[in-house]
Design a protein around this motif. Structure first.
Motif: not given
Length: 183
Positions: A2-3, A10-13, A28-29, A35-36
């Motif tokens: 959440x930002x 979603x983590x898969x992105x 946000x960046x 988060x990688x």
């Protein structure tokens, strides 16, 4: 993730190519890099806002592509982005012509099957922001404006409402929309 209470990505992105429009000096960046996430494109009309973010990121800014441009006229690569994130542009587009130019830009740049994350002012939100007129949306009106190429996955009217620095509250509508796969 959440930002600023807006989106849960979603983590898969995390390995996908992402974009942020009207990024300003948003953190946000920073969060995405933490988060990688990789291959992030950051676009804003203001070179000064982009410079603030790049300076804050230091060496990590090299992980992004930085574009000072107007999203309505920018030349973006075709079907290059998995995620298109907009928290501060669409509601400022008050003319149908500008709204449709924006939709064309999204359709041109977002990969089939990609995700558009969009925050706009809700129907009970303000009529202006930073002294500029804005358009307020219901999920139905937003779907109508975006057109049939997009499928709204859902929406969330953020509660409590977004609070501005001067203490006023804003009602924000958060909408993830998937751009369907074209076969």
């Amino acid at each position: 993730m959440t930002h600023s209470g807006c989106f849960r990505l979603p983590a898969y992105h995390w390995m996908r190519r992402s974009s942020m429009w009207a990024a300003g000096a948003s953190t946000l960046v920073d969060d995405l890099l933490n988060l990688g996430y990789q291959r992030i494109t950051v676009l804003d009309l203001s070179g000064a806002a982009l410079a603030v973010t790049r300076e804050r990121l230091g060496a990590r800014a090299a992980a992004g592509q930085w574009l000072e441009a107007d999203i309505l006229t920018a030349t973006l690569p075709a079907h290059a982005y998995d995620v298109w994130h907009d928290r501060a542009v669409f509601h400022f587009l008050t003319s149908p012509a500008d709204q449709q130019a924006y939709v064309r830009a999204v359709l041109q740049a977002l990969k089939p099957g990609g995700t558009l994350l969009l925050a706009t002012f809700a129907e009970d939100g303000p009529t202006t922001c930073s002294g500029l007129p804005v358009v307020r949306y219901s999920p139905e009106r937003l779907q109508e404006t975006l057109g049939t190429a997009f499928f709204l996955l859902g929406h969330e009217q953020l509660q409590p409402s977004h609070t501005r620095r001067r203490g006023a509250t804003l009602s924000v509508l958060s909408i993830p929309a998937d751009f369907p796969i074209v076969l």
